[in-house]
Design an enzyme around this catalytic site. Structure first.
Site, mmCIF file in Angstrom:
data_model
loop_
_atom_site.group_PDB
_atom_site.id
_atom_site.type_symbol
_atom_site.label_atom_id
_atom_site.label_comp_id
_atom_site.label_asym_id
_atom_site.label_seq_id
_atom_site.Cartn_x
_atom_site.Cartn_y
_atom_site.Cartn_z
ATOM 1 N NE ARG A 1 -3.676 -1.980 2.174
ATOM 2 C CZ ARG A 1 -4.325 -2.824 2.823
ATOM 3 N NH1 ARG A 1 -3.227 -3.272 3.468
ATOM 4 N NH2 ARG A 1 -5.077 -4.003 2.980
ATOM 5 C CE LYS B 1 -0.228 13.787 -16.012
ATOM 6 N NZ LYS B 1 -0.497 14.418 -16.337
ATOM 7 C CD GLU C 1 7.525 15.989 -23.593
ATOM 8 O OE1 GLU C 1 7.288 17.491 -23.226
ATOM 9 O OE2 GLU C 1 7.552 15.118 -23.361
ATOM 10 C CE LYS D 1 5.476 17.514 -15.052
ATOM 11 N NZ LYS D 1 6.436 15.706 -16.120
ATOM 12 C CD GLU E 1 -3.309 16.764 -17.030
ATOM 13 O OE1 GLU E 1 -2.779 16.518 -16.976
ATOM 14 O OE2 GLU E 1 -4.094 16.506 -18.566
ATOM 15 N NE ARG F 1 0.919 17.519 -13.884
ATOM 16 C CZ ARG F 1 1.095 15.617 -13.053
ATOM 17 N NH1 ARG F 1 1.433 16.283 -12.329
ATOM 18 N NH2 ARG F 1 2.626 15.590 -13.804
ATOM 19 C CG ASN G 1 -1.308 17.080 -21.532
ATOM 20 O OD1 ASN G 1 -0.110 15.831 -21.354
ATOM 21 N ND2 ASN G 1 -2.241 17.121 -21.211
ATOM 22 C CG HIS H 1 1.891 15.458 -25.142
ATOM 23 N ND1 HIS H 1 3.071 17.268 -25.508
ATOM 24 C CD2 HIS H 1 3.072 15.057 -24.939
ATOM 25 C CE1 HIS H 1 4.161 16.608 -24.525
ATOM 26 N NE2 HIS H 1 4.139 15.421 -24.605
ATOM 27 C CG HIS I 1 -0.509 11.181 -26.937
ATOM 28 N ND1 HIS I 1 -0.852 12.112 -26.380
ATOM 29 C CD2 HIS I 1 0.912 11.230 -26.823
ATOM 30 C CE1 HIS I 1 0.016 11.724 -25.492
ATOM 31 N NE2 HIS I 1 1.022 11.623 -25.615
ATOM 32 C CG HIS J 1 6.784 11.495 -26.459
ATOM 33 N ND1 HIS J 1 5.409 10.611 -26.526
ATOM 34 C CD2 HIS J 1 6.565 11.755 -25.400
ATOM 35 C CE1 HIS J 1 5.025 12.172 -25.600
ATOM 36 N NE2 HIS J 1 6.203 12.441 -24.985
HETATM 37 N N1 GLY Z 1 3.726 14.950 -19.187
HETATM 38 C C1 GLY Z 1 2.728 15.799 -18.600
HETATM 39 C C2 GLY Z 1 2.696 15.694 -17.363
HETATM 40 O O1 GLY Z 1 3.423 15.659 -16.072
HETATM 41 O O2 GLY Z 1 1.424 16.272 -16.945
#
Ligand code: GLY
Length: 376
Positions: free
Chosen positions: A129, A151, A193, A234, A244, A248, A252, A255, A259, A274
């Protein structure tokens, strides 16, 4: 003796209350991992999750550093590549950590790129956990993006990153020196990025990159500065919108188109990785914004010129091999995004450093734009 400036790590803090953590950026920080972990997590044992390529290059330095700090460790070596972001690799990781009898107060360390970081972070969040988690990103993309912000997750048969959790690390160690061993194509892709942060909300940073990108590629203080500025950018967004619900999504930028193009190539990394998809996507987002009279054509041209100078692709036609038509690309976009009564959410821009979340972009306008792009 005083240390040379480039060897003094820069610290960026991600401020999330009691879950705040430091990102240490600089040449050689991998060798200090043991001491940094022991200071923050006294008495911990460690499971290092890595892949066989990264293990060959960097695991001995990490293991020596852990041993010198009195930290007992085991290593789990996964197959390199996106296929390790799977339920099977997650099970292998969880079983290895439990098999080594690590406890909840022990630590999972991710040593690798985005795949290893995402998988290890997910495992750290669910074993017993929730164990401690430390990120040691070894690709530029992971140092400026995926290792920061919490993430984590794996891919499923339904798509990429569809099973996962938010799980902030306790520490991120970004050794700028390990990037010297990256293939040039991978470094370039990660740079997309970095440029993204300038394009989102910092025109001054984009201007700095236009002047200093050569030194970012060759290493030294400019590389550490670019990584630190990216992490600060960031961190600031994640601090305001960790889960998000709004801002946030700006991360993207590029992206949505990117994507769709990755999916259209069947995620064939020989054709498109990517970061290259993001580069084309950012160029398209700027051209699309100019097409919608939101931004100037000159800004779109400036973005294309910089990415081209780096050696990144900016046009769909630069992707080798056959691609599906505009309708099929739009359906990949629609799969990736919520479509509400024919409208799509996109990150658009009013100019360099002025990106915004647009929730009501008509699918018909995206289709017309894609047709134009494919006809060029
Ligand atoms: N890579 C996008 C984020 O971390 O929100």
């Amino acid at each position: 003796m005083t240390e040379p400036l480039s060897r003094v790590p820069v610290t960026v803090q991600v401020g999330l209350g009691e879950r705040s953590y430091d990102i240490l950026i600089g040449e050689g920080v991998l060798a200090s991992a043991g001491a940094e972990i022991a200071r923050r997590l006294p008495g911990t044992r460690v499971a290092v999750i890595t892949d066989t390529n990264v293990a060959a290059a960097h695991l001995p330095v990490l293991e020596t550093s852990l041993r010198e700090a009195g930290i007992d460790s085991v290593a789990v070596r996964l197959a390199p590549g996106e296929r390790s972001k799977s339920f099977e690799a997650l099970q292998e990781t969880v079983d290895a950590v439990l098999g080594a009898r690590l406890e909840r107060r022990d630590t999972i360390v991710a040593l690798g790129g985005g795949v290893v970081g995402d998988l290890a972070g997910f495992a750290a969040g669910i074993v017993r956990r929730g164990m401690n988690f430390v990120q040691i990103p070894t690709s530029l993309l992971a140092q400026v993006d995926s290792s920061v912000g919490g993430k984590t997750g794996i891919n499923t048969a339904h798509g990429k990153n569809l099973a996962g959790i938010f799980n902030q690390p306790k520490l991120v160690l970004a050794d700028t020196g390990v990037l010297d061993t990256l293939p040039e194509r991978e470094f370039r892709a990660g740079y997309a990025e970095v440029a993204k942060y300038g394009l989102i909300n910092d025109a001054g940073f984009f201007h700095w990159l236009e002047k200093n990108w050569g030194e970012v590629f060759s290493g030294g203080p400019a590389r550490a500065e670019a990584i630190a500025r990216s992490c600060r950018a960031k961190a600031a967004i994640v601090e305001r919108d960790e889960r998000e619900t709004g801002e946030r999504a700006l991360l993207n930028l590029g992206h949505t188109f990117g994507h769709a193009l990755e999916a259209a190539t069947g995620y064939d990394s020989a054709r498109l990785v990517h970061g290259e998809g993001v580069a084309i996507g950012m160029a398209l987002a700027h051209r699309f914004s100019a097409r919608l009279n939101l931004a100037s054509v000159d800004d779109a041209a400036r973005v294309e010129a910089h990415l081209t100078e780096i050696g990144l692709p900016v046009r769909i036609a630069q992707i080798p091999g056959e691609l599906p038509g505009a309708e099929a690309l739009l359906s990949f976009i629609a799969q990736d995004k919520k479509v509400l009564r024919g409208a799509l959410t996109f990150i658009l821009t009013r100019g360099i450093g002025q990106a915004f979340v647009a929730k009501d972009v008509p699918a018909s306008q995206v289709l017309a734009f894609l047709k134009e792009c494919l006809a060029q």
